[in-house]
Design an enzyme around this catalytic site. Structure first.
Site, PDB file in Angstrom:
ATOM      1  N   GLY A 124       0.859  -1.171   0.000  1.00 33.02           N
ATOM      2  CA  GLY A 124       0.000   0.000   0.000  1.00 33.02           C
ATOM      3  C   GLY A 124       0.894   1.219   0.000  1.00 33.02           C
ATOM      4  O   GLY A 124       1.934   1.234  -0.662  1.00 33.02           O
ATOM      5  N   SER A 152       5.667  -5.477  -1.447  1.00 30.05           N
ATOM      6  CA  SER A 152       5.658  -4.086  -1.898  1.00 30.05           C
ATOM      7  C   SER A 152       6.111  -3.156  -0.774  1.00 30.05           C
ATOM      8  O   SER A 152       7.275  -3.178  -0.388  1.00 30.05           O
ATOM      9  CB  SER A 152       4.264  -3.731  -2.412  1.00 30.05           C
ATOM     10  N   ALA A 153       5.217  -2.340  -0.210  1.00 30.15           N
ATOM     11  CA  ALA A 153       5.602  -1.449   0.884  1.00 30.15           C
ATOM     12  C   ALA A 153       6.133  -2.232   2.076  1.00 30.15           C
ATOM     13  O   ALA A 153       7.031  -1.768   2.790  1.00 30.15           O
ATOM     14  CB  ALA A 153       4.409  -0.593   1.315  1.00 30.15           C
ATOM     15  N   HIS A 158       8.467  -3.502  -7.558  1.00 31.82           N
ATOM     16  CA  HIS A 158       7.773  -3.161  -8.813  1.00 31.82           C
ATOM     17  C   HIS A 158       8.734  -2.507  -9.805  1.00 31.82           C
ATOM     18  O   HIS A 158       8.321  -1.630 -10.584  1.00 31.82           O
ATOM     19  CB  HIS A 158       6.604  -2.194  -8.562  1.00 31.82           C
ATOM     20  N   GLU A 163       8.176  -7.079 -11.101  1.00 32.82           N
ATOM     21  CA  GLU A 163       6.912  -7.728 -10.771  1.00 32.82           C
ATOM     22  C   GLU A 163       7.059  -9.244 -10.893  1.00 32.82           C
ATOM     23  O   GLU A 163       7.617  -9.744 -11.881  1.00 32.82           O
ATOM     24  CB  GLU A 163       5.814  -7.257 -11.715  1.00 32.82           C
TER      25      GLU A 163
END
Length: 242
Positions: free
Chosen positions: A86, A119-120, A156, A191
């Site tokens: 997020g 991700s985060a 990413h 990714e």
């Protein structure tokens, strides 16, 4: 330490975490419960429900840390933690405000807590969040993250498109700017890629490779299965041919 660091949790054509099901299954082997940290998104309940649905087939029960009267105690009692993606600024600020950042860091470093990030959440495993792709929608007390690995990760990661007419900076240019101010290696994970850290070793996994950037050196390309344990030394050498 025992870390599973995912570039992304969603891939086109797959359900949540489906593209890394085998790796997640191996990582959580023997675990029956997991504490999920949903702080990077606004709707904590819905986010936790998504993770619970994804991990239920593995026999792993998921509890959102936000539902605990004492989030630090919940992390202290956990056998595995998953920090979801997020907005990394919102995530880090809430980790700091709740005291969960230091609680996670201490237990993971001791080997008592398995850490999975996406991700985060993968950004949080680094010394700082400075290589995030996110907008600063809120202001943490500092950029200091968990520091579980001694290098930065850019999740990413997107390669430059030679056919693009877009005149803004590429991801590579932005990482180069980071290195002008910070002498810390940056691993750009594409990714579908991931980094598995365990027992002092680090190996690239998933279906996509990664690109390693360091000040004063040409970027180096790595493929799934490559050993990146040299990055854990804190003083990695980049003069070794790729």
């Amino acid at each position: 330490m025992n870390l599973l660091l995912l570039s992304n949790s969603r891939t086109h054509g797959y359900g949540y975490l489906e593209h890394v099901r085998d790796e997640v299954t191996e990582f959580l082997a023997g675990a029956t419960e997991l504490v999920f940290v949903p702080y990077a998104l606004r709707d904590h309940d819905a986010y936790t429900a998504t993770v619970a649905d994804a991990l239920r087939p593995l026999g792993v029960a998921v509890t959102g840390v936000h539902t605990a009267a004492d989030p630090v105690a919940a992390v202290t009692a956990a056998e595995a933690v998953f920090v979801g993606g997020g907005n990394s600024f919102r995530l880090l600020k809430t980790l700091q405000d709740t005291g969960v950042r230091d609680a996670i860091a201490g237990r993971v470093r001791s080997g008592a807590l398995r850490y999975m990030g996406a991700s985060a959440g993968t950004n949080m495993a680094c010394p700082t969040l400075r290589t995030t792709n996110d907008m600063p929608i809120t202001e943490p007390d500092s950029f200091t993250a968990l520091g579980l690995v001694p290098f930065q990760i850019n999740p990413h990661y997107v390669d430059p498109d030679p056919s693009s007419t877009h005149m803004g900076e590429t991801r590579e240019q932005r990482i180069t700017e980071f290195l002008e101010q910070n002498d810390v290696p940056v691993l750009g994970i594409r990714e579908g890629g991931l980094l598995r850290v365990r027992d002092g070793s680090a190996r690239l996994g998933g279906v996509k490779g990664a690109r390693l950037f360091a000040r004063g050196a040409q970027p180096r390309e790595f493929a799934p299965g490559d050993d990146l344990s040299f990055l854990l030394s804190g003083t990695p050498r980049f003069d070794v041919p790729a």
